[in-house]
Design an enzyme around this catalytic site. Structure first.
Site, PDB file in Angstrom:
ATOM      1  N   LYS A 246       0.827  -1.209   0.000  1.00 51.40           N
ATOM      2  CA  LYS A 246       0.000   0.000   0.000  1.00 51.40           C
ATOM      3  C   LYS A 246       0.858   1.256   0.000  1.00 51.40           C
ATOM      4  O   LYS A 246       0.437   2.300  -0.498  1.00 51.40           O
ATOM      5  CB  LYS A 246      -0.978  -0.023   1.171  1.00 51.40           C
ATOM      6  CG  LYS A 246      -0.342  -0.091   2.561  1.00 51.40           C
ATOM      7  CD  LYS A 246      -0.092   1.273   3.168  1.00 51.40           C
ATOM      8  CE  LYS A 246       0.575   1.144   4.528  1.00 51.40           C
ATOM      9  NZ  LYS A 246       0.893   2.456   5.135  1.00 51.40           N
ATOM     10  N   THR A 303      -3.732   5.806   3.268  1.00 57.46           N
ATOM     11  CA  THR A 303      -2.427   6.332   2.855  1.00 57.46           C
ATOM     12  C   THR A 303      -2.472   6.989   1.483  1.00 57.46           C
ATOM     13  O   THR A 303      -1.602   7.792   1.157  1.00 57.46           O
ATOM     14  CB  THR A 303      -1.364   5.219   2.855  1.00 57.46           C
ATOM     15  OG1 THR A 303      -1.828   4.115   2.080  1.00 57.46           O
ATOM     16  CG2 THR A 303      -1.071   4.735   4.264  1.00 57.46           C
TER      17      THR A 303
END
Length: 412
Positions: A246, A303
């Protein structure tokens, strides 16, 4: 009752191709089983007032120290920086991270030397918040202190990344340095959890996973509070991959925003990034369901959509035309996606899967002398790709995960 024709039509609308369904079926025997082991386990842990040593006084390590200290545990926060240790103990503030926060009086900073064996063996919990690239060297030293493997402290790892040079996940680093039994007892925490929100007691949920059910349950009990909810699971490999991957897609999202693209583009990157993560993880041998959980899509969304993310910030500044060297020198903290992108590229090549966004991030970071121009080119190359099937699992799965699980003695 549905007619045969209606049933046929419903089946024909499945989002997965026939090849994908066969691939998933072929791969399923490699996927992790729920809590395969009940041993080994750590020594008995008290319900309250546990002694916790947190290794790493960065942003996340500090916030977890505060979370546990505020829960009336006795917390020791190790830093290799002597000025930080002295300042923390005098003022209960961190010199570098969460600057405005007054930390719990239940926390004592220690360092700069690593605690000795006598100190380590008094701990109920060891929590590792050391960047992945420095984990191996510190585990080698600390392993000498873990004399009685039958009475280990509860071992928790919160770092996210892939080791440079070896492409090893944290689970393999633990096995290499401390042995298979320690790795099987290790617990991993991951999920959408910005440090500044945790210390402000904002509602947060995380995944807590281990191959040993008792260890996952102990960790969840240790951290669980009305504002901090834990969900247990049994796929450390999937959670580790999700946490590492990620960060690469957060760089891509940041670049998109830095280049001036808007909501459509960011949504595309997040959604296609999740598809790539799931494909890579399944090919590796993780459960595809893991990527639909907190450690997967939850952390990815966070994120990729917030300027508080270090990796998003790296991407944004690249999109704005800054050089990678200038960004890293002024960032003030580690953005693990930069080093992880290199390991991810090697894993993609080894697995033979398609992950065009991750590959373009690698090209910008490592083959982009003129970063702004290379970022623009990456976007154009992605948009110029021919039409393809949206959702498709890889034709083979489980090779790297099976090798690692063999090392841990989890499969024959």
């Amino acid at each position: 009752m549905l007619s045969p024709t209606r049933v046929h039509r419903l089946r024909s609308r499945s989002p997965l191709s026939l090849r994908s369904r066969r691939s998933f079926s072929n791969a399923s025997h490699h996927l992790p089983l729920p809590f395969r082991f009940t041993m080994p386990t750590s020594k008995a842990q008290p319900d309250a007032n546990s002694k916790v040593l947190i290794l790493g006084a960065g942003n996340f390590g500090s916030c977890l120290a505060e979370h546990l200290g505020d829960s009336d545990h006795r917390v020791f926060l190790w830093s290799r920086e002597e000025p930080l240790v002295k300042h923390f103990n005098l003022h209960h503030k961190n010199l570098k991270y969460l600057l405005e926060h007054d930390f719990s009086k239940n926390i004592t900073a220690v360092g700069p030397e690593l605690p000795d064996g006598e100190f380590v063996n008094e701990m109920d919990v060891l929590l590792f918040a050391i960047p992945t690239q420095f984990l191996r060297e510190n585990l080698k030293i600390l392993n000498r202190s873990l004399n009685d493997k039958a009475k280990l402290p509860l071992l928790i790892f919160v770092n996210k990344g892939i080791e440079i040079g070896t492409d090893a996940l944290t689970l393999e680093i633990i096995a290499d340095t401390c042995g298979a039994d320690v790795a099987k007892a290790a617990t991993f925490i991951s999920g959408p959890s910005f440090a500044k929100e945790i210390v402000r007691r904002r509602p947060t949920s995380v995944s807590v996973v281990s191959y040993t059910e008792a260890e996952a349950n102990k960790t969840a009990a240790l951290f669980h509070q009305p504002h901090f909810r834990c969900y247990t699971g049994s796929d450390p490999i999937g959670v580790e991959l999700a946490g590492a991957l990620k960060n690469v897609y957060a760089i891509a999202a940041g670049m998109s925003d830095g280049l001036g693209y808007e909501n459509n583009t960011r949504a595309m990157i997040i959604t296609r990034g999740l598809a790539e993560m799931t494909c890579i993880g399944t090919a590796y041998g993780a459960s595809p369901l893991t990527f639909l959980g907190l450690a997967g899509v939850g952390d990815l969304f966070l994120t990729c959509s917030s300027s508080s993310s270090r990796n998003y910030t790296v991407g944004y500044r690249l999109g704005q035309g800054e050089s990678l060297k200038a960004i890293i020198s002024t960032l003030g903290s580690v953005a693990e996606g930069v080093t992880t992108a290199n390991g991810v590229k090697r894993i993609i090549d080894k697995l033979g899967v398609k992950a065009p966004i991750a590959e373009q991030v690698y090209e910008v970071l490592y083959n982009g002398a003129r970063f702004y121009k290379r970022a623009q080119t990456a976007v154009q190359e992605l948009m110029d790709l021919p039409p393809s099937r949206e959702l498709e699992l890889p034709p083979t799965a489980g090779g790297p995960a099976r090798e690692l699980m063999e090392k841990l003695g989890l499969v024959d």
